[in-house]
Design a protein around this motif. Structure first.
Motif, PDB file in Angstrom:
ATOM      1  N   GLU A  34      52.242   7.519  -3.044  1.00 47.31           N
ATOM      2  CA  GLU A  34      51.366   8.810  -3.342  1.00 47.31           C
ATOM      3  C   GLU A  34      51.434   9.173  -4.712  1.00 47.31           C
ATOM      4  OE1 GLU A  34      49.535  11.916  -0.296  1.00 47.31           O
ATOM      5  OE2 GLU A  34      51.726  11.945  -0.289  1.00 47.31           O
ATOM      6  N   THR A  35      50.500   9.673  -5.500  1.00 44.68           N
ATOM      7  CA  THR A  35      50.838  10.238  -6.972  1.00 44.68           C
ATOM      8  C   THR A  35      50.262  11.503  -6.713  1.00 44.68           C
ATOM      9  OG1 THR A  35      50.163   8.190  -8.013  1.00 44.68           O
ATOM     10  CG2 THR A  35      50.277  10.042  -9.253  1.00 44.68           C
ATOM     11  N   VAL A  36      51.226  12.941  -6.674  1.00 49.53           N
ATOM     12  CA  VAL A  36      51.184  14.150  -6.738  1.00 49.53           C
ATOM     13  C   VAL A  36      51.210  14.831  -7.940  1.00 49.53           C
ATOM     14  CG1 VAL A  36      51.839  15.962  -5.164  1.00 49.53           C
ATOM     15  CG2 VAL A  36      51.628  13.797  -4.176  1.00 49.53           C
ATOM     16  N   ALA A  37      50.421  15.676  -7.985  1.00 48.34           N
ATOM     17  CA  ALA A  37      50.464  16.766  -9.319  1.00 48.34           C
ATOM     18  C   ALA A  37      50.884  18.042  -8.796  1.00 48.34           C
ATOM     19  CB  ALA A  37      49.050  16.783  -9.929  1.00 48.34           C
ATOM     20  N   LEU A  38      51.907  18.395  -9.639  1.00 50.59           N
ATOM     21  CA  LEU A  38      52.445  19.722  -9.323  1.00 50.59           C
ATOM     22  C   LEU A  38      51.998  20.748 -10.378  1.00 50.59           C
ATOM     23  CD1 LEU A  38      54.328  21.329  -7.299  1.00 50.59           C
ATOM     24  CD2 LEU A  38      56.296  20.806  -8.712  1.00 50.59           C
ATOM     25  N   LEU A  39      51.340  21.460  -9.773  1.00 46.26           N
ATOM     26  CA  LEU A  39      50.651  22.594 -10.798  1.00 46.26           C
ATOM     27  C   LEU A  39      51.368  23.730 -10.687  1.00 46.26           C
ATOM     28  CD1 LEU A  39      46.927  21.486 -10.245  1.00 46.26           C
ATOM     29  CD2 LEU A  39      48.211  20.600 -12.150  1.00 46.26           C
ATOM     30  N   GLY A  40      50.783  24.721 -11.816  1.00 43.15           N
ATOM     31  CA  GLY A  40      51.324  25.999 -11.719  1.00 43.15           C
ATOM     32  C   GLY A  40      51.515  26.786 -13.110  1.00 43.15           C
ATOM     33  N   ALA A  41      51.443  28.220 -13.495  1.00 42.80           N
ATOM     34  CA  ALA A  41      51.745  28.633 -14.483  1.00 42.80           C
ATOM     35  C   ALA A  41      53.197  28.575 -14.832  1.00 42.80           C
ATOM     36  CB  ALA A  41      51.151  29.970 -14.521  1.00 42.80           C
TER      37      ALA A  41
ATOM     38  N   LEU B 170      45.081  13.523 -16.213  1.00 43.18           N
ATOM     39  CA  LEU B 170      45.777  12.587 -15.275  1.00 43.18           C
ATOM     40  C   LEU B 170      44.904  12.445 -14.194  1.00 43.18           C
ATOM     41  CD1 LEU B 170      49.337  14.024 -15.534  1.00 43.18           C
ATOM     42  CD2 LEU B 170      48.573  11.845 -16.091  1.00 43.18           C
ATOM     43  N   ARG B 171      43.724  12.945 -13.825  1.00 41.79           N
ATOM     44  CA  ARG B 171      43.129  13.005 -12.745  1.00 41.79           C
ATOM     45  C   ARG B 171      42.627  11.911 -12.298  1.00 41.79           C
ATOM     46  NH1 ARG B 171      41.139  12.105  -8.899  1.00 41.79           N
ATOM     47  NH2 ARG B 171      39.424  13.012  -7.653  1.00 41.79           N
ATOM     48  N   PRO B 172      42.426  10.692 -13.044  1.00 46.51           N
ATOM     49  CA  PRO B 172      41.924   9.251 -12.688  1.00 46.51           C
ATOM     50  C   PRO B 172      43.073   8.610 -11.706  1.00 46.51           C
ATOM     51  CG  PRO B 172      41.275   9.428 -14.887  1.00 46.51           C
ATOM     52  CD  PRO B 172      42.299  10.768 -14.595  1.00 46.51           C
ATOM     53  N   VAL B 173      44.315   9.082 -12.081  1.00 50.57           N
ATOM     54  CA  VAL B 173      45.610   8.652 -11.348  1.00 50.57           C
ATOM     55  C   VAL B 173      46.158   9.506 -10.228  1.00 50.57           C
ATOM     56  CG1 VAL B 173      45.955   6.895 -13.206  1.00 50.57           C
ATOM     57  CG2 VAL B 173      47.115   9.195 -12.875  1.00 50.57           C
ATOM     58  N   LEU B 174      45.605  10.216  -9.698  1.00 54.56           N
ATOM     59  CA  LEU B 174      46.084  11.257  -8.815  1.00 54.56           C
ATOM     60  C   LEU B 174      45.522  11.451  -7.459  1.00 54.56           C
ATOM     61  CD1 LEU B 174      46.239  14.697 -11.118  1.00 54.56           C
ATOM     62  CD2 LEU B 174      48.108  13.109 -10.586  1.00 54.56           C
ATOM     63  N   HIS B 175      46.264  11.465  -6.350  1.00 54.27           N
ATOM     64  CA  HIS B 175      45.796  11.651  -5.087  1.00 54.27           C
ATOM     65  C   HIS B 175      45.745  13.019  -4.525  1.00 54.27           C
ATOM     66  CE1 HIS B 175      47.993   7.660  -5.319  1.00 54.27           C
ATOM     67  NE2 HIS B 175      46.828   7.217  -4.890  1.00 54.27           N
ATOM     68  N   ARG B 176      46.805  13.817  -4.907  1.00 49.56           N
ATOM     69  CA  ARG B 176      46.739  15.239  -4.586  1.00 49.56           C
ATOM     70  C   ARG B 176      47.278  16.198  -5.605  1.00 49.56           C
ATOM     71  NH1 ARG B 176      51.232  14.754  -0.525  1.00 49.56           N
ATOM     72  NH2 ARG B 176      51.172  17.020  -0.381  1.00 49.56           N
ATOM     73  N   ALA B 177      46.501  17.419  -5.661  1.00 49.02           N
ATOM     74  CA  ALA B 177      47.050  18.339  -6.407  1.00 49.02           C
ATOM     75  C   ALA B 177      47.727  19.483  -5.680  1.00 49.02           C
ATOM     76  CB  ALA B 177      45.855  19.035  -7.138  1.00 49.02           C
ATOM     77  N   VAL B 178      48.954  19.858  -5.988  1.00 46.75           N
ATOM     78  CA  VAL B 178      49.823  20.854  -5.492  1.00 46.75           C
ATOM     79  C   VAL B 178      49.724  22.006  -6.328  1.00 46.75           C
ATOM     80  CG1 VAL B 178      52.090  21.453  -4.253  1.00 46.75           C
ATOM     81  CG2 VAL B 178      50.959  19.261  -3.859  1.00 46.75           C
TER      82      VAL B 178
ATOM     83  N   ILE C  47      54.098  27.524  -2.569  1.00 49.03           N
ATOM     84  CA  ILE C  47      52.838  26.658  -2.666  1.00 49.03           C
ATOM     85  C   ILE C  47      51.527  27.466  -2.180  1.00 49.03           C
ATOM     86  CG2 ILE C  47      51.706  24.464  -1.582  1.00 49.03           C
ATOM     87  CD1 ILE C  47      54.441  23.194  -1.476  1.00 49.03           C
ATOM     88  N   ALA C  48      50.499  27.462  -3.165  1.00 56.67           N
ATOM     89  CA  ALA C  48      49.432  28.282  -2.906  1.00 56.67           C
ATOM     90  C   ALA C  48      48.423  27.261  -2.459  1.00 56.67           C
ATOM     91  CB  ALA C  48      48.908  28.876  -4.417  1.00 56.67           C
ATOM     92  N   SER C  49      48.482  26.041  -2.785  1.00 60.08           N
ATOM     93  CA  SER C  49      47.447  25.161  -2.260  1.00 60.08           C
ATOM     94  C   SER C  49      47.844  23.717  -2.376  1.00 60.08           C
ATOM     95  CB  SER C  49      45.880  25.006  -2.911  1.00 60.08           C
ATOM     96  OG  SER C  49      46.090  24.685  -4.490  1.00 60.08           O
ATOM     97  N   ASP C  50      47.337  23.031  -1.522  1.00 61.26           N
ATOM     98  CA  ASP C  50      47.699  21.369  -1.534  1.00 61.26           C
ATOM     99  C   ASP C  50      46.411  20.884  -0.995  1.00 61.26           C
ATOM    100  OD1 ASP C  50      48.521  18.878  -1.107  1.00 61.26           O
ATOM    101  OD2 ASP C  50      50.293  19.543   0.192  1.00 61.26           O
ATOM    102  N   VAL C  51      45.621  20.180  -1.953  1.00 62.01           N
ATOM    103  CA  VAL C  51      44.250  19.438  -1.822  1.00 62.01           C
ATOM    104  C   VAL C  51      44.417  17.947  -2.124  1.00 62.01           C
ATOM    105  CG1 VAL C  51      43.285  21.707  -2.042  1.00 62.01           C
ATOM    106  CG2 VAL C  51      43.503  20.349  -4.007  1.00 62.01           C
TER     107      VAL C  51
END
Length: 298
Positions: free
Chosen positions: A54-61, A225-233, A240-244
């Motif tokens: 998996e390739t997971v992006a970890l997002l947040g302010a 990075l969107r083309p190489v991502l499977h999930r956005a956390v 964790i507010a969302s995991d999609v």
């Protein structure tokens, strides 16, 4: 030295189908996990699983806790509660830290530091055999292969201080790959990098994904990075507010999102003139043992 074969690859999704397999082995598992400093909890009650390939992006302010979560996995800050397993082992018993490769935002050296690309990447092998271990022919081959994978084969003997920020970022990826990790953690790979080098960085990451890499990417820039991502956390206030899941991006859509440059393949405008071929997944001996369950770890 070319990183790819130069053959035209058939149209395919940028993301490997294996990542969509819910039965894939989890390489990182957090259940009600908390991390912090001293007795102060910054990350609290986190449930997260990242499965192999998996390739997971970890997002947040800023201040959301994403950096603390990553530092907790790397053993830099304290594990204050809950269950954390890395590569099937409890975090407290996970001693082979090099299997969790880390790519920082920038080289941890001053502008006056003098070292070649090969010398920097060779540090990744030290994690394997220790500071006083003898460098073998196999080490040298893996160092060269890691440099080739990120498209910097022609720059192996260049001083890193002469490279652009994007090229230096690729050196850091190669250094992590040289240690043969099973998971790569990247910290803001696009931060402070011009658009031309962003395209090359995404191409490198795409090659790793197609080669079966498992990636956790801390980022503010989901679009690049969107083309190489499977999930956005997404994290907020230490939780964790969302995991999609993110739908696959086809090869054609990848090209449309990342753009096309005029001129020779790999030739970039302006000051970025590294002519590289990053088409198709990497070949060779480096990635095979890294991302294969139960593969050799030497």
């Amino acid at each position: 030295m070319s990183a790819g074969t130069g053959d035209t690859a058939p149209a395919r999704a940028a993301q490997p189908s294996a990542a969509a397999n819910g039965d894939a082995q989890p390489v990182i598992s957090l259940r009600d996990a908390s991390f912090g400093y001293g007795d102060k909890r910054i990350v609290m009650g986190v449930d997260l699983q990242i499965r192999r390939t998996e390739t997971v992006a970890l997002l947040g302010a800023n201040g959301s806790g994403k950096s603390t979560l990553v530092r907790g996995l790397l053993g830099v800050c304290e594990h204050l509660g809950g269950q954390v397993d890395v590569l099937g082992r409890p975090l407290a018993k996970f001693s082979q830290r090099y299997l969790l490769g880390y790519v920082p935002q920038r080289l941890p050296f001053t502008p006056t530091t003098r070292a070649t690309v090969s010398e920097i990447v060779a540090v990744g092998r030290i994690a394997r055999h220790g500071l006083f271990g003898r460098t073998t022919a196999r080490d040298r081959r893996l160092i060269a292969e890691a440099i080739d994978i990120v498209g910097l084969g022609d720059f192996a003997r260049h001083d890193v201080s002469t490279l652009s920020g994007g090229q230096q970022r690729r050196v850091l990826i190669a250094r992590a790959l040289a240690a043969q990790p099973e998971v790569l953690v990247m910290d803001e790979p696009m931060a402070g990098v011009d658009i031309a080098n962003q395209h090359l960085l995404v191409a490198v990451i795409r090659r790793l994904v197609e080669g079966g890499a498992t990636l956790l990417v801390v980022t503010h820039d989901l679009a690049a990075l969107r083309p190489v991502l499977h999930r956005a956390v997404t994290m907020e206030a230490g939780r964790i507010a969302s995991d999609v899941p993110l739908p696959p991006v086809t090869a054609g859509a990848f090209d449309a999102l990342t753009g096309e440059f005029d001129g020779a393949p790999g030739e970039l405008p302006g000051h970025c003139h590294d002519v590289t071929d990053l088409s198709g997944p990497p070949t060779g001996s480096l990635l095979a043992p890294v991302y294969s369950p139960g593969g050799p770890r030497a």
